[in-house]
Design a protein around this motif. Sequence first.
Motif, PDB file in Angstrom:
ATOM      1  N   PHE A 251       0.832  -1.204   0.000  1.00 47.35           N
ATOM      2  CA  PHE A 251       0.000   0.000   0.000  1.00 47.35           C
ATOM      3  C   PHE A 251       0.873   1.262   0.000  1.00 47.35           C
ATOM      4  N   SER A 252       1.916   1.244   0.824  1.00 50.27           N
ATOM      5  CA  SER A 252       2.764   2.436   0.942  1.00 50.27           C
ATOM      6  C   SER A 252       3.598   2.694  -0.306  1.00 50.27           C
ATOM      7  N   THR A 253       3.729   1.671  -1.166  1.00 50.93           N
ATOM      8  CA  THR A 253       4.520   1.830  -2.391  1.00 50.93           C
ATOM      9  C   THR A 253       3.649   1.804  -3.643  1.00 50.93           C
ATOM     10  N   GLY A 254       2.346   2.022  -3.473  1.00 51.49           N
ATOM     11  CA  GLY A 254       1.460   2.147  -4.625  1.00 51.49           C
ATOM     12  C   GLY A 254       1.150   0.868  -5.352  1.00 51.49           C
ATOM     13  N   GLN A 255       1.029  -0.247  -4.633  1.00 47.58           N
ATOM     14  CA  GLN A 255       0.721  -1.542  -5.254  1.00 47.58           C
ATOM     15  C   GLN A 255      -0.488  -2.164  -4.556  1.00 47.58           C
TER      16      GLN A 255
ATOM     17  N   SER B 181     -10.606 -14.060  15.097  1.00 46.65           N
ATOM     18  CA  SER B 181     -11.284 -12.773  14.939  1.00 46.65           C
ATOM     19  C   SER B 181     -10.281 -11.638  14.817  1.00 46.65           C
ATOM     20  N   GLU B 182      -9.184 -11.739  15.568  1.00 43.21           N
ATOM     21  CA  GLU B 182      -8.173 -10.687  15.552  1.00 43.21           C
ATOM     22  C   GLU B 182      -7.588 -10.493  14.157  1.00 43.21           C
ATOM     23  N   ALA B 183      -7.400 -11.590  13.416  1.00 39.58           N
ATOM     24  CA  ALA B 183      -6.850 -11.488  12.065  1.00 39.58           C
ATOM     25  C   ALA B 183      -7.800 -10.723  11.148  1.00 39.58           C
ATOM     26  N   TRP B 184      -9.089 -11.039  11.214  1.00 45.37           N
ATOM     27  CA  TRP B 184     -10.071 -10.334  10.388  1.00 45.37           C
ATOM     28  C   TRP B 184     -10.144  -8.859  10.778  1.00 45.37           C
ATOM     29  N   GLN B 185     -10.087  -8.587  12.072  1.00 42.45           N
ATOM     30  CA  GLN B 185     -10.111  -7.200  12.531  1.00 42.45           C
ATOM     31  C   GLN B 185      -8.917  -6.421  11.993  1.00 42.45           C
ATOM     32  N   THR B 186      -7.742  -7.045  12.012  1.00 46.56           N
ATOM     33  CA  THR B 186      -6.534  -6.401  11.491  1.00 46.56           C
ATOM     34  C   THR B 186      -6.679  -6.080  10.009  1.00 46.56           C
ATOM     35  N   VAL B 187      -7.213  -7.021   9.250  1.00 47.64           N
ATOM     36  CA  VAL B 187      -7.372  -6.823   7.809  1.00 47.64           C
ATOM     37  C   VAL B 187      -8.306  -5.655   7.522  1.00 47.64           C
ATOM     38  N   PHE B 188      -9.430  -5.590   8.227  1.00 46.40           N
ATOM     39  CA  PHE B 188     -10.367  -4.484   8.000  1.00 46.40           C
ATOM     40  C   PHE B 188      -9.779  -3.152   8.465  1.00 46.40           C
ATOM     41  N   ASP B 189      -8.965  -3.177   9.499  1.00 39.62           N
ATOM     42  CA  ASP B 189      -8.283  -1.957   9.944  1.00 39.62           C
ATOM     43  C   ASP B 189      -7.344  -1.439   8.848  1.00 39.62           C
ATOM     44  N   VAL B 190      -6.586  -2.352   8.227  1.00 41.82           N
ATOM     45  CA  VAL B 190      -5.656  -1.954   7.170  1.00 41.82           C
ATOM     46  C   VAL B 190      -6.413  -1.398   5.967  1.00 41.82           C
ATOM     47  N   LEU B 191      -7.517  -2.028   5.600  1.00 44.94           N
ATOM     48  CA  LEU B 191      -8.324  -1.539   4.485  1.00 44.94           C
ATOM     49  C   LEU B 191      -8.894  -0.153   4.783  1.00 44.94           C
ATOM     50  N   MET B 192      -9.350   0.036   5.995  1.00 43.21           N
ATOM     51  CA  MET B 192      -9.907   1.336   6.379  1.00 43.21           C
ATOM     52  C   MET B 192      -8.836   2.421   6.352  1.00 43.21           C
ATOM     53  N   PHE B 193      -7.639   2.075   6.810  1.00 42.22           N
ATOM     54  CA  PHE B 193      -6.542   3.040   6.875  1.00 42.22           C
ATOM     55  C   PHE B 193      -6.128   3.500   5.477  1.00 42.22           C
ATOM     56  N   ASN B 194      -6.262   2.626   4.483  1.00 41.53           N
ATOM     57  CA  ASN B 194      -5.808   2.936   3.128  1.00 41.53           C
ATOM     58  C   ASN B 194      -6.948   3.241   2.159  1.00 41.53           C
ATOM     59  N   PHE B 195      -8.165   3.308   2.653  1.00 44.48           N
ATOM     60  CA  PHE B 195      -9.325   3.484   1.791  1.00 44.48           C
ATOM     61  C   PHE B 195      -9.287   4.794   1.006  1.00 44.48           C
ATOM     62  N   ASN B 196      -8.894   5.873   1.654  1.00 42.27           N
ATOM     63  CA  ASN B 196      -8.892   7.178   0.982  1.00 42.27           C
ATOM     64  C   ASN B 196      -7.898   7.253  -0.166  1.00 42.27           C
TER      65      ASN B 196
ATOM     66  N   TYR C  99      -6.817   4.463  -2.006  1.00 42.82           N
ATOM     67  CA  TYR C  99      -6.999   3.428  -3.019  1.00 42.82           C
ATOM     68  C   TYR C  99      -8.467   3.007  -3.100  1.00 42.82           C
ATOM     69  N   PRO C 100      -9.148   3.350  -4.178  1.00 40.99           N
ATOM     70  CA  PRO C 100     -10.565   2.966  -4.325  1.00 40.99           C
ATOM     71  C   PRO C 100     -10.761   1.453  -4.395  1.00 40.99           C
ATOM     72  N   GLN C 101      -9.696   0.693  -4.699  1.00 44.40           N
ATOM     73  CA  GLN C 101      -9.813  -0.774  -4.748  1.00 44.40           C
ATOM     74  C   GLN C 101     -10.190  -1.360  -3.392  1.00 44.40           C
ATOM     75  N   CYS C 102      -9.973  -0.582  -2.335  1.00 42.54           N
ATOM     76  CA  CYS C 102     -10.263  -1.090  -0.988  1.00 42.54           C
ATOM     77  C   CYS C 102     -11.750  -1.334  -0.786  1.00 42.54           C
ATOM     78  N   GLU C 103     -12.587  -0.595  -1.492  1.00 42.60           N
ATOM     79  CA  GLU C 103     -14.031  -0.778  -1.323  1.00 42.60           C
ATOM     80  C   GLU C 103     -14.465  -2.154  -1.792  1.00 42.60           C
ATOM     81  N   GLU C 104     -14.058  -2.537  -2.984  1.00 44.92           N
ATOM     82  CA  GLU C 104     -14.409  -3.852  -3.504  1.00 44.92           C
ATOM     83  C   GLU C 104     -13.754  -4.960  -2.676  1.00 44.92           C
ATOM     84  N   ALA C 105     -12.514  -4.723  -2.255  1.00 45.34           N
ATOM     85  CA  ALA C 105     -11.828  -5.720  -1.428  1.00 45.34           C
ATOM     86  C   ALA C 105     -12.555  -5.917  -0.101  1.00 45.34           C
TER      87      ALA C 105
END
Length: 342
Positions: free
Chosen positions: A261-265, A284-299, A301-307
Amino acid sequence: GYKLLPNFISNRLQGLFANENAIQRTVFFSDGMKLFRRSPVFGLGMGAFENGICSVQSFFYETKYAHNHYIQALVETGVAGLLLFLAVLGLSAAAVWKSRRKEDSSPLTAALGAALVFMAGHASVEVVFSSCYYLPIALGVLGLICLCCGQEFPLLPQKEETRSWFVVGLCGLVAVYAVLLGMNMHAANTVKKHATLGTLVSAANLDLFEKNNYMLSYVVAAQNLDRDENRDVYLKANEYAGRLAQEDSNTIPPYLAQFYFSTGQPEEAIAMLKKHVSFLSASSEAWQTVFDVLMFNFNDYPQCEEATKEIYEMFQTWNQEHMGTLTLTELNQTFIGLMVGE
């Protein structure tokens, strides 16, 4: 309340078929066999049970071992490794059995036989052969069997020349391991004294045991540097990230996702997030971490919405098909609601 029986022993005996400690072992065994079926011949590698257990669980629990060394061996080294382990026990048992029938057998023979029976039985319900405290004692028993009973069942060939080459081969294996261990210690000492990107590269090239740790450290450190000013560093980090992405690991993917994400990929990052929840699907912690990362990078990368929609569908499917129930944080739920329109 038993005067001659310690409390922890009486508790284990009374709750043998009732408490979770005993019943849970059957779950360990069953889930271990699921992992074994992924690579039955040569196994998934050392540490594979701990690494992959959450991917086959019906509900979340924490354990590093199968509590059955035979299943543990099947998971990590496959049928080939289990046969070698059984060969050690079987040849030792044969040596003891043949020795006990001799008039001049060692007075330790009976005790060594009993110890071997205990070791073989205990290995079916505990982590003993994976314990650093137990293993020296077990190897000591096997060594005593060789000394006291080995003449009845010699493992080395009878021809002197063949025996010599056999010993040379064993010494060669020990020498190779000693060299690799020395490289491991040297790499760790170098990084400890001078923790730089350069020493991390040197350590990754030198240490076959911990190379993934050094490569991942390089990737994490490089993601915060300016790519234009540190082009070579970025290229090396991207190379390491690609190599690490091929590893079957339940800890590496989140770090790689953040790097990508930080390098534009974003596509590579999302692939790593999906891999993370596939390896830790019962957590549950793993799923929570994944959604946290998606939320952090949503603004960014628009691909985060579909992901988010795809991974949330995976989340719901797991809950529908398994005994356990995955949970999310309130922040996760709010973010997902915005993405899926709930």
